[in-house]
Scaffold this motif. Structure first.
Motif, PDB file in Angstrom:
ATOM      1  N   ASP A 192       0.832  -1.205   0.000  1.00  0.00           N
ATOM      2  CA  ASP A 192       0.000   0.000   0.000  1.00  0.00           C
ATOM      3  C   ASP A 192       0.869   1.258   0.000  1.00  0.00           C
ATOM      4  O   ASP A 192       2.085   1.200   0.169  1.00  0.00           O
ATOM      5  N   GLN A 193       0.218   2.405  -0.166  1.00  0.00           N
ATOM      6  CA  GLN A 193       0.947   3.653  -0.370  1.00  0.00           C
ATOM      7  C   GLN A 193       1.792   4.040   0.829  1.00  0.00           C
ATOM      8  O   GLN A 193       2.911   4.541   0.687  1.00  0.00           O
ATOM      9  N   HIS A 194       1.296   3.795   2.039  1.00  0.00           N
ATOM     10  CA  HIS A 194       2.065   4.166   3.230  1.00  0.00           C
ATOM     11  C   HIS A 194       3.371   3.385   3.282  1.00  0.00           C
ATOM     12  O   HIS A 194       4.433   3.949   3.569  1.00  0.00           O
ATOM     13  N   VAL A 195       3.312   2.082   3.017  1.00  0.00           N
ATOM     14  CA  VAL A 195       4.534   1.279   3.024  1.00  0.00           C
ATOM     15  C   VAL A 195       5.494   1.779   1.954  1.00  0.00           C
ATOM     16  O   VAL A 195       6.709   1.852   2.170  1.00  0.00           O
ATOM     17  N   ARG A 196       4.960   2.155   0.808  1.00  0.00           N
ATOM     18  CA  ARG A 196       5.816   2.619  -0.290  1.00  0.00           C
ATOM     19  C   ARG A 196       6.597   3.866   0.090  1.00  0.00           C
ATOM     20  O   ARG A 196       7.732   4.062  -0.343  1.00  0.00           O
ATOM     21  N   THR A 197       6.008   4.723   0.940  1.00  0.00           N
ATOM     22  CA  THR A 197       6.735   5.933   1.345  1.00  0.00           C
ATOM     23  C   THR A 197       7.914   5.609   2.258  1.00  0.00           C
ATOM     24  O   THR A 197       8.846   6.406   2.369  1.00  0.00           O
ATOM     25  N   LEU A 198       7.874   4.450   2.917  1.00  0.00           N
ATOM     26  CA  LEU A 198       8.957   4.051   3.825  1.00  0.00           C
ATOM     27  C   LEU A 198       9.973   3.144   3.150  1.00  0.00           C
ATOM     28  O   LEU A 198      11.024   2.849   3.727  1.00  0.00           O
ATOM     29  N   LEU A 199       9.681   2.712   1.941  1.00  0.00           N
ATOM     30  CA  LEU A 199      10.432   1.628   1.302  1.00  0.00           C
ATOM     31  C   LEU A 199      11.654   2.144   0.546  1.00  0.00           C
ATOM     32  O   LEU A 199      11.587   3.122  -0.193  1.00  0.00           O
ATOM     33  N   VAL A 200      12.771   1.441   0.758  1.00  0.00           N
ATOM     34  CA  VAL A 200      14.006   1.702   0.009  1.00  0.00           C
ATOM     35  C   VAL A 200      14.507   0.373  -0.527  1.00  0.00           C
ATOM     36  O   VAL A 200      14.587  -0.617   0.203  1.00  0.00           O
ATOM     37  N   GLU A 201      14.814   0.332  -1.804  1.00  0.00           N
ATOM     38  CA  GLU A 201      15.374  -0.877  -2.407  1.00  0.00           C
ATOM     39  C   GLU A 201      16.895  -0.849  -2.259  1.00  0.00           C
ATOM     40  O   GLU A 201      17.547   0.123  -2.648  1.00  0.00           O
ATOM     41  N   VAL A 202      17.425  -1.901  -1.672  1.00  0.00           N
ATOM     42  CA  VAL A 202      18.873  -2.017  -1.456  1.00  0.00           C
ATOM     43  C   VAL A 202      19.346  -3.287  -2.155  1.00  0.00           C
ATOM     44  O   VAL A 202      19.031  -4.392  -1.706  1.00  0.00           O
ATOM     45  N   PRO A 203      20.072  -3.178  -3.256  1.00  0.00           N
ATOM     46  CA  PRO A 203      20.529  -4.377  -3.970  1.00  0.00           C
ATOM     47  C   PRO A 203      21.612  -5.119  -3.191  1.00  0.00           C
ATOM     48  O   PRO A 203      22.277  -4.549  -2.316  1.00  0.00           O
ATOM     49  N   GLY A 204      21.779  -6.395  -3.515  1.00  0.00           N
ATOM     50  CA  GLY A 204      22.865  -7.170  -2.940  1.00  0.00           C
ATOM     51  C   GLY A 204      22.446  -8.179  -1.902  1.00  0.00           C
ATOM     52  O   GLY A 204      23.218  -9.061  -1.535  1.00  0.00           O
ATOM     53  N   GLY A 205      21.201  -8.072  -1.386  1.00  0.00           N
ATOM     54  CA  GLY A 205      20.712  -9.040  -0.419  1.00  0.00           C
ATOM     55  C   GLY A 205      20.017 -10.189  -1.134  1.00  0.00           C
ATOM     56  O   GLY A 205      19.746 -10.140  -2.330  1.00  0.00           O
ATOM     57  N   ALA A 206      19.753 -11.236  -0.396  1.00  0.00           N
ATOM     58  CA  ALA A 206      19.089 -12.395  -0.981  1.00  0.00           C
ATOM     59  C   ALA A 206      18.453 -13.212   0.118  1.00  0.00           C
ATOM     60  O   ALA A 206      18.855 -13.147   1.289  1.00  0.00           O
ATOM     61  N   ARG A 207      17.472 -13.982  -0.267  1.00  0.00           N
ATOM     62  CA  ARG A 207      16.852 -14.931   0.643  1.00  0.00           C
ATOM     63  C   ARG A 207      17.624 -16.241   0.545  1.00  0.00           C
ATOM     64  O   ARG A 207      17.495 -16.969  -0.419  1.00  0.00           O
ATOM     65  N   GLY A 208      18.442 -16.515   1.540  1.00  0.00           N
ATOM     66  CA  GLY A 208      19.253 -17.727   1.488  1.00  0.00           C
ATOM     67  C   GLY A 208      20.727 -17.392   1.384  1.00  0.00           C
ATOM     68  O   GLY A 208      21.201 -16.326   1.794  1.00  0.00           O
ATOM     69  N   GLU A 209      21.478 -18.304   0.807  1.00  0.00           N
ATOM     70  CA  GLU A 209      22.928 -18.176   0.727  1.00  0.00           C
ATOM     71  C   GLU A 209      23.353 -17.294  -0.445  1.00  0.00           C
ATOM     72  O   GLU A 209      22.552 -16.899  -1.277  1.00  0.00           O
ATOM     73  N   GLY A 210      24.665 -17.015  -0.481  1.00  0.00           N
ATOM     74  CA  GLY A 210      25.227 -16.318  -1.631  1.00  0.00           C
ATOM     75  C   GLY A 210      25.318 -14.822  -1.502  1.00  0.00           C
ATOM     76  O   GLY A 210      25.603 -14.129  -2.478  1.00  0.00           O
ATOM     77  N   VAL A 211      25.079 -14.290  -0.305  1.00  0.00           N
ATOM     78  CA  VAL A 211      25.136 -12.842  -0.113  1.00  0.00           C
ATOM     79  C   VAL A 211      26.543 -12.439   0.321  1.00  0.00           C
ATOM     80  O   VAL A 211      27.140 -13.070   1.189  1.00  0.00           O
ATOM     81  N   LYS A 212      27.068 -11.382  -0.298  1.00  0.00           N
ATOM     82  CA  LYS A 212      28.316 -10.785   0.174  1.00  0.00           C
ATOM     83  C   LYS A 212      27.953  -9.888   1.351  1.00  0.00           C
ATOM     84  O   LYS A 212      27.637  -8.708   1.184  1.00  0.00           O
ATOM     85  N   GLN A 213      27.984 -10.479   2.552  1.00  0.00           N
ATOM     86  CA  GLN A 213      27.368  -9.874   3.717  1.00  0.00           C
ATOM     87  C   GLN A 213      27.949  -8.506   4.057  1.00  0.00           C
ATOM     88  O   GLN A 213      27.219  -7.560   4.355  1.00  0.00           O
ATOM     89  N   ASP A 214      29.283  -8.376   4.023  1.00  0.00           N
ATOM     90  CA  ASP A 214      29.900  -7.096   4.388  1.00  0.00           C
ATOM     91  C   ASP A 214      29.457  -5.978   3.449  1.00  0.00           C
ATOM     92  O   ASP A 214      29.135  -4.867   3.887  1.00  0.00           O
ATOM     93  N   ALA A 215      29.447  -6.282   2.156  1.00  0.00           N
ATOM     94  CA  ALA A 215      29.054  -5.267   1.177  1.00  0.00           C
ATOM     95  C   ALA A 215      27.584  -4.890   1.346  1.00  0.00           C
ATOM     96  O   ALA A 215      27.213  -3.709   1.273  1.00  0.00           O
ATOM     97  N   PHE A 216      26.743  -5.899   1.581  1.00  0.00           N
ATOM     98  CA  PHE A 216      25.316  -5.616   1.749  1.00  0.00           C
ATOM     99  C   PHE A 216      25.064  -4.816   3.022  1.00  0.00           C
ATOM    100  O   PHE A 216      24.286  -3.845   3.016  1.00  0.00           O
TER     101      PHE A 216
END
Length: 399
Positions: free
Chosen positions: A217-241
């Motif tokens: 919804d619109q309220h959530v969208r105002t709080l939302l920031v997309e941050v690339p580099g994360g993932a659900r599960g393995e394979g994330v470069k944790q320090d960079a993320f």
């Protein structure tokens, strides 16, 4: 800045014991170093007369890791009966601070409050998402991140390129992605309504991120920031993320601070809604008019360090002289002196006001202090006309 978590200190019995310590524990050696730092601080507090029971409780708290990674600090404040405030800090102190006396040392705790950003980390893929509730800078040590998983329930998420069924399978897969994203968005909408985070960080599968973003919804969208580099599960470069997440949290802190300072500057420009100068700020605090107390970065440690105020048993009973407390009806045996910084912050807490620190030059603050007001009337101190404070320094020419 919200200070509600410091309210347990109001009205509590003295003496107070405040400890501000580097509790970084990168390895076993770091754990031993943290224990040694506490032992040294404890000896200091014992010499100052802190009770054994209170020190034992503080020591037990420090013995439990915060769960925060990397260098960080911790502030613990206890009254005569036990610990009332326990907070992790994103920056460790350069030197330990240990204070035992009639008032708590509030500056470390207030600094911690300014760092706090409550956020939801949403790691999505095409099946669902993991939602992690966390706090950046100043988390309660006893409360680690809280995670829940959301599964969309539509598992036909893989496209195929074989034969005449390829178009149909692609359509089914895309429909599953959409429905799963809608399931995630519905849960996210509810969690934001329940938890009121300052920020929602969305990361993971690029296609799933876009679908969830469009479904909330619109309220959530105002709080939302997309941050690339994360993932659900393995394979994330944790320090960079994590570095990218820290940048997002810093942006929230900067926007929050600037929003208050913009209100302050606007009030100064129109000649109402704000005050500045030490005496005038005391006046509006006493009247319960303050929405946000504004301080220069160095004010509590330098400008107010050698000043004291008279206070009564209630937070809004404060003044520069006993005469001020006479006018408030405070009996002589109920009065005491407190460091000015403690008395000001106590009064701000007592009226649910926030506190914002301003860098030098970001706002015109006489005596390094000002306030954004909830309301004002004809008797409110003004920058455009002399008031009962007789402080001519705050008068300025408006061009």
């Amino acid at each position: 800045m919200d200070l509600h978590w410091l309210k347990p200190l109001l009205g509590r019995p003295a003496p107070f014991t405040t400890v501000y310590l580097d509790v970084t524990r990168a390895d076993v050696a770091g754990e031993a170093e943290a224990a040694d730092r506490w032992k040294a601080v404890r000896r200091t507090l014992e010499r100052e007369g802190a009770s054994t029971a209170v020190l034992d409780e503080i020591g037990e708290r420090f013995a439990v890791p915060t769960g925060v990674k990397g260098p960080h600090g911790r502030v613990i404040v206890a009254d005569a009966e036990g610990v009332r405030v326990d907070r992790a800090l994103s920056e460790p102190p350069a030197q330990p601070l240990a204070v035992h006396g009639p008032a708590p040392a509030l500056l470390p705790a207030v600094r911690a409050a300014e760092e706090v950003v409550a956020y939801l980390l949403v790691e999505v893929d095409r099946n669902g998402a993991d939602l992690t509730r966390s706090t950046g800078g100043g988390a309660r040590p006893e409360q680690g991140p809280q995670r829940e998983s959301v599964e969309g329930g539509h598992d036909d998420v893989h496209k195929t390129r074989e034969g005449s069924l390829s178009r149909r399978s692609q359509t089914r897969a895309e429909d599953s992605w959409q429905r799963n994203a809608e399931a995630v968005a519905a849960v996210l909408d509810r969690r934001v309504a329940e938890q009121a985070p300052d920020l929602v960080i969305l990361t993971g599968d690029v296609r799933a991120v876009g679908l969830v973003r469009d479904a909330v919804d619109q309220h959530v969208r105002t709080l939302l920031v997309e941050v690339p580099g994360g993932a659900r599960g393995e394979g994330v470069k944790q320090d960079a993320f994590e570095a990218k997440v820290d940048d997002a949290l810093d942006s929230v802190r900067a926007r929050r601070r600037e929003a208050v300072l913009a209100r302050f500057r606007e009030g100064q420009g129109r000649g109402g809604g704000t005050v500045t100068a030490f005496d005038d700020v005391i006046e509006v605090l006493r009247r319960g008019q303050v929405d946000e107390l504004v301080l220069h970065e160095s004010t509590l440690s330098s400008g107010l360090a050698d000043r004291e105020l008279w206070v009564g048993p209630e937070p809004l009973q404060l003044g520069t002289s006993t005469g001020d407390l006479d006018s408030l009806g405070v009996a002589a045996d109920a009065r005491r002196k407190l460091p000015a910084g403690v008395a000001l912050l106590r009064a701000a807490l007592g009226q649910d006001a926030g506190v914002t620190f301003a860098e030098d030059g970001s706002a015109e603050l006489v005596d390094g202090i000002g306030a954004v007001l909830r309301w004002s009337d004809g008797s409110t101190p003004s920058e455009s006309v002399p008031t009962q404070s007789a402080d001519q320094r705050r008068l300025r020419t408006v061009v």
